[in-house]
Design a protein around this motif. Sequence first.
Motif, PDB file in Angstrom:
ATOM      1  N   CYS A 150     -53.159  15.834  72.216  1.00  0.00           N
ATOM      2  CA  CYS A 150     -51.982  16.545  72.711  1.00  0.00           C
ATOM      3  C   CYS A 150     -52.114  16.763  74.211  1.00  0.00           C
ATOM      4  CB  CYS A 150     -51.799  17.879  71.992  1.00  0.00           C
ATOM      5  SG  CYS A 150     -53.029  19.117  72.397  1.00  0.00           S
ATOM      6  N   LYS A 151     -50.988  17.078  74.818  1.00  0.00           N
ATOM      7  CA  LYS A 151     -50.984  17.339  76.251  1.00  0.00           C
ATOM      8  C   LYS A 151     -51.279  18.803  76.526  1.00  0.00           C
ATOM      9  CE  LYS A 151     -47.928  13.582  77.637  1.00  0.00           C
ATOM     10  NZ  LYS A 151     -46.705  13.198  78.394  1.00  0.00           N
ATOM     11  N   SER A 152     -51.857  19.036  77.656  1.00  0.00           N
ATOM     12  CA  SER A 152     -52.195  20.394  78.062  1.00  0.00           C
ATOM     13  C   SER A 152     -50.947  21.270  78.065  1.00  0.00           C
ATOM     14  CB  SER A 152     -52.824  20.361  79.461  1.00  0.00           C
ATOM     15  OG  SER A 152     -53.295  21.627  79.825  1.00  0.00           O
ATOM     16  N   GLY A 153     -51.064  22.466  77.483  1.00  0.00           N
ATOM     17  CA  GLY A 153     -49.932  23.385  77.437  1.00  0.00           C
ATOM     18  C   GLY A 153     -49.179  23.390  76.134  1.00  0.00           C
ATOM     19  N   THR A 154     -49.408  22.392  75.316  1.00  0.00           N
ATOM     20  CA  THR A 154     -48.723  22.341  74.019  1.00  0.00           C
ATOM     21  C   THR A 154     -49.566  23.027  72.951  1.00  0.00           C
ATOM     22  OG1 THR A 154     -49.693  20.197  73.463  1.00  0.00           O
ATOM     23  CG2 THR A 154     -47.583  20.195  74.633  1.00  0.00           C
ATOM     24  N   SER A 155     -48.961  23.234  71.777  1.00  0.00           N
ATOM     25  CA  SER A 155     -49.659  23.878  70.661  1.00  0.00           C
ATOM     26  C   SER A 155     -49.900  22.873  69.549  1.00  0.00           C
ATOM     27  CB  SER A 155     -48.834  25.052  70.133  1.00  0.00           C
ATOM     28  OG  SER A 155     -48.717  26.059  71.113  1.00  0.00           O
ATOM     29  N   VAL A 156     -50.972  23.066  68.853  1.00  0.00           N
ATOM     30  CA  VAL A 156     -51.358  22.160  67.774  1.00  0.00           C
ATOM     31  C   VAL A 156     -51.719  22.971  66.532  1.00  0.00           C
ATOM     32  CG1 VAL A 156     -53.074  20.479  67.013  1.00  0.00           C
ATOM     33  CG2 VAL A 156     -52.254  20.433  69.363  1.00  0.00           C
ATOM     34  N   ASN A 174     -53.411  31.628  59.941  1.00  0.00           N
ATOM     35  CA  ASN A 174     -52.564  32.121  58.877  1.00  0.00           C
ATOM     36  C   ASN A 174     -53.092  31.637  57.540  1.00  0.00           C
ATOM     37  OD1 ASN A 174     -50.117  31.742  56.918  1.00  0.00           O
ATOM     38  ND2 ASN A 174     -49.445  33.229  58.440  1.00  0.00           N
ATOM     39  N   HIS A 175     -53.234  32.543  56.604  1.00  0.00           N
ATOM     40  CA  HIS A 175     -53.749  32.182  55.276  1.00  0.00           C
ATOM     41  C   HIS A 175     -52.705  32.634  54.255  1.00  0.00           C
ATOM     42  CE1 HIS A 175     -57.674  31.931  52.716  1.00  0.00           C
ATOM     43  NE2 HIS A 175     -56.642  31.448  52.062  1.00  0.00           N
ATOM     44  N   ALA A 176     -51.651  31.830  54.143  1.00  0.00           N
ATOM     45  CA  ALA A 176     -50.470  32.232  53.394  1.00  0.00           C
ATOM     46  C   ALA A 176     -50.628  32.120  51.885  1.00  0.00           C
ATOM     47  CB  ALA A 176     -49.264  31.407  53.844  1.00  0.00           C
ATOM     48  N   SER A 177     -51.521  31.278  51.425  1.00  0.00           N
ATOM     49  CA  SER A 177     -51.697  31.119  49.982  1.00  0.00           C
ATOM     50  C   SER A 177     -53.170  30.935  49.675  1.00  0.00           C
ATOM     51  CB  SER A 177     -50.908  29.909  49.483  1.00  0.00           C
ATOM     52  OG  SER A 177     -51.562  28.696  49.819  1.00  0.00           O
ATOM     53  N   LEU A 178     -53.489  30.898  48.397  1.00  0.00           N
ATOM     54  CA  LEU A 178     -54.883  30.757  47.985  1.00  0.00           C
ATOM     55  C   LEU A 178     -55.437  29.354  48.196  1.00  0.00           C
ATOM     56  CD1 LEU A 178     -54.898  32.911  44.734  1.00  0.00           C
ATOM     57  CD2 LEU A 178     -56.071  33.416  46.877  1.00  0.00           C
ATOM     58  N   THR A 179     -54.596  28.442  48.642  1.00  0.00           N
ATOM     59  CA  THR A 179     -55.077  27.079  48.848  1.00  0.00           C
ATOM     60  C   THR A 179     -54.804  26.548  50.252  1.00  0.00           C
ATOM     61  OG1 THR A 179     -53.005  26.150  48.003  1.00  0.00           O
ATOM     62  CG2 THR A 179     -54.787  26.490  46.399  1.00  0.00           C
ATOM     63  N   LEU A 180     -54.254  27.370  51.119  1.00  0.00           N
ATOM     64  CA  LEU A 180     -53.886  26.862  52.443  1.00  0.00           C
ATOM     65  C   LEU A 180     -54.156  27.888  53.537  1.00  0.00           C
ATOM     66  CD1 LEU A 180     -52.488  24.805  54.350  1.00  0.00           C
ATOM     67  CD2 LEU A 180     -50.313  25.900  53.752  1.00  0.00           C
ATOM     68  N   SER A 181     -54.859  27.438  54.550  1.00  0.00           N
ATOM     69  CA  SER A 181     -55.029  28.212  55.775  1.00  0.00           C
ATOM     70  C   SER A 181     -54.698  27.300  56.945  1.00  0.00           C
ATOM     71  CB  SER A 181     -56.463  28.729  55.909  1.00  0.00           C
ATOM     72  OG  SER A 181     -56.654  29.411  57.144  1.00  0.00           O
ATOM     73  N   THR A 182     -54.079  27.854  57.976  1.00  0.00           N
ATOM     74  CA  THR A 182     -53.755  27.048  59.151  1.00  0.00           C
ATOM     75  C   THR A 182     -54.339  27.683  60.407  1.00  0.00           C
ATOM     76  OG1 THR A 182     -51.649  28.184  59.501  1.00  0.00           O
ATOM     77  CG2 THR A 182     -51.608  26.198  58.137  1.00  0.00           C
ATOM     78  N   LEU A 183     -54.735  26.809  61.319  1.00  0.00           N
ATOM     79  CA  LEU A 183     -55.231  27.215  62.635  1.00  0.00           C
ATOM     80  C   LEU A 183     -54.310  26.601  63.669  1.00  0.00           C
ATOM     81  CD1 LEU A 183     -57.376  28.248  64.718  1.00  0.00           C
ATOM     82  CD2 LEU A 183     -58.555  26.077  64.374  1.00  0.00           C
ATOM     83  N   THR A 184     -53.698  27.424  64.495  1.00  0.00           N
ATOM     84  CA  THR A 184     -52.839  26.922  65.563  1.00  0.00           C
ATOM     85  C   THR A 184     -53.498  27.210  66.896  1.00  0.00           C
ATOM     86  OG1 THR A 184     -50.831  27.296  64.252  1.00  0.00           O
ATOM     87  CG2 THR A 184     -50.561  27.024  66.625  1.00  0.00           C
ATOM     88  N   VAL A 185     -53.758  26.149  67.643  1.00  0.00           N
ATOM     89  CA  VAL A 185     -54.301  26.283  68.993  1.00  0.00           C
ATOM     90  C   VAL A 185     -53.095  26.347  69.928  1.00  0.00           C
ATOM     91  CG1 VAL A 185     -55.826  25.321  70.742  1.00  0.00           C
ATOM     92  CG2 VAL A 185     -56.320  24.949  68.310  1.00  0.00           C
ATOM     93  N   THR A 186     -52.864  27.495  70.521  1.00  0.00           N
ATOM     94  CA  THR A 186     -51.677  27.661  71.366  1.00  0.00           C
ATOM     95  C   THR A 186     -52.006  27.356  72.824  1.00  0.00           C
ATOM     96  OG1 THR A 186     -52.147  29.997  71.752  1.00  0.00           O
ATOM     97  CG2 THR A 186     -50.803  29.457  69.827  1.00  0.00           C
ATOM     98  N   SER A 187     -51.039  26.795  73.516  1.00  0.00           N
ATOM     99  CA  SER A 187     -51.196  26.448  74.930  1.00  0.00           C
ATOM    100  C   SER A 187     -52.561  25.811  75.169  1.00  0.00           C
ATOM    101  CB  SER A 187     -51.032  27.702  75.791  1.00  0.00           C
ATOM    102  OG  SER A 187     -51.045  27.373  77.157  1.00  0.00           O
ATOM    103  N   ALA A 188     -52.768  24.707  74.487  1.00  0.00           N
ATOM    104  CA  ALA A 188     -54.077  24.048  74.532  1.00  0.00           C
ATOM    105  C   ALA A 188     -54.435  23.553  75.929  1.00  0.00           C
ATOM    106  CB  ALA A 188     -54.104  22.894  73.534  1.00  0.00           C
ATOM    107  N   HIS A 189     -55.706  23.617  76.250  1.00  0.00           N
ATOM    108  CA  HIS A 189     -56.227  23.107  77.514  1.00  0.00           C
ATOM    109  C   HIS A 189     -57.383  22.163  77.211  1.00  0.00           C
ATOM    110  CE1 HIS A 189     -54.072  26.687  79.077  1.00  0.00           C
ATOM    111  NE2 HIS A 189     -53.841  25.874  80.074  1.00  0.00           N
ATOM    112  N   PRO A 190     -57.756  21.329  78.177  1.00  0.00           N
ATOM    113  CA  PRO A 190     -58.832  20.367  77.925  1.00  0.00           C
ATOM    114  C   PRO A 190     -60.112  20.995  77.382  1.00  0.00           C
ATOM    115  CG  PRO A 190     -57.687  19.773  79.920  1.00  0.00           C
ATOM    116  CD  PRO A 190     -57.098  21.098  79.474  1.00  0.00           C
ATOM    117  N   GLU A 191     -60.414  22.211  77.788  1.00  0.00           N
ATOM    118  CA  GLU A 191     -61.640  22.843  77.300  1.00  0.00           C
ATOM    119  C   GLU A 191     -61.562  23.225  75.822  1.00  0.00           C
ATOM    120  OE1 GLU A 191     -59.837  23.840  79.894  1.00  0.00           O
ATOM    121  OE2 GLU A 191     -59.507  26.021  79.886  1.00  0.00           O
ATOM    122  N   ASP A 192     -60.358  23.144  75.244  1.00  0.00           N
ATOM    123  CA  ASP A 192     -60.208  23.397  73.802  1.00  0.00           C
ATOM    124  C   ASP A 192     -60.517  22.153  72.983  1.00  0.00           C
ATOM    125  OD1 ASP A 192     -57.277  25.334  74.589  1.00  0.00           O
ATOM    126  OD2 ASP A 192     -59.332  26.045  74.279  1.00  0.00           O
TER     127      ASP A 192
END
Lengths: 111, 118
Positions: free
Chosen positions: B13-19, B70-88
């Motif tokens: 992804c490009k710097s500044g976007t979320s993943v 976010n851990h919305a259900s017993l089978t799914l968790s999500t990790l969102t990296v916001t405003s990503a930078h190269p060091e992420d």
Amino acid sequence: TQLLEQSPQFLSIQEGENLTVYCNSSSVFSSLQWYRQEPGEGPVLLVTVVTGGEVKKLKRLTFQFGDARKDSSLHITAAQPGDTGLYLCAGENNQGGKLIFGQGTELSVKP
Amino acid sequence: GAVVSQHPSRVICKSGTSVKIECRSLDFQATTMFWYRQFPKQSLMLMATSNEGSKATYEQGVEKDKFLINHASLTLSTLTVTSAHPEDSSFYICSARDLGGGLEYEQYFGPGTRLTVT
């Protein structure tokens, strides 16, 4: 802060040799797990030891949990090139299942 | 055996976007999932503990506003990296515990997600 010191961090040996990896801590763990990880993949669980003094064998791999549940070792007999990988020990305390990982041992077995 | 999947396996992804990275337990229910990051030739570093239906618990030094879990259900968790930078850029791995199979000490890991921020 609980720490788990793993050694050696790098190990390069010839096929057929034996080796031992150590994990040591000043803290007591409720369980200790050993994983093997290939590049670009997640760790794969090899074994879990729970009881102090416990010894488990997995083919050529022997795992031991210290009597005081503060340390563990992994011994590989007659290493093969297929054993090459990153070996990780991880101790679990009683804080909701959090694992504390050792630094890892990068093992290279040359044919 | 217990299987944990992650998606995507690789993302650029490009710097500044979320993943967003998904972690799923495929054949068991996981009330607790964990998120780690791993740099080359290094061990795993725990970022946060994700509990179903409640806020995640972050390790010291991990920015909770940057790494949204976010851990919305017993089978799914999500990790969102916001405003990503190269060091992420790193290898992100999740794990889950199977509390229903009598293997309360077992923790199973996903295959990891390679994030590259350009």
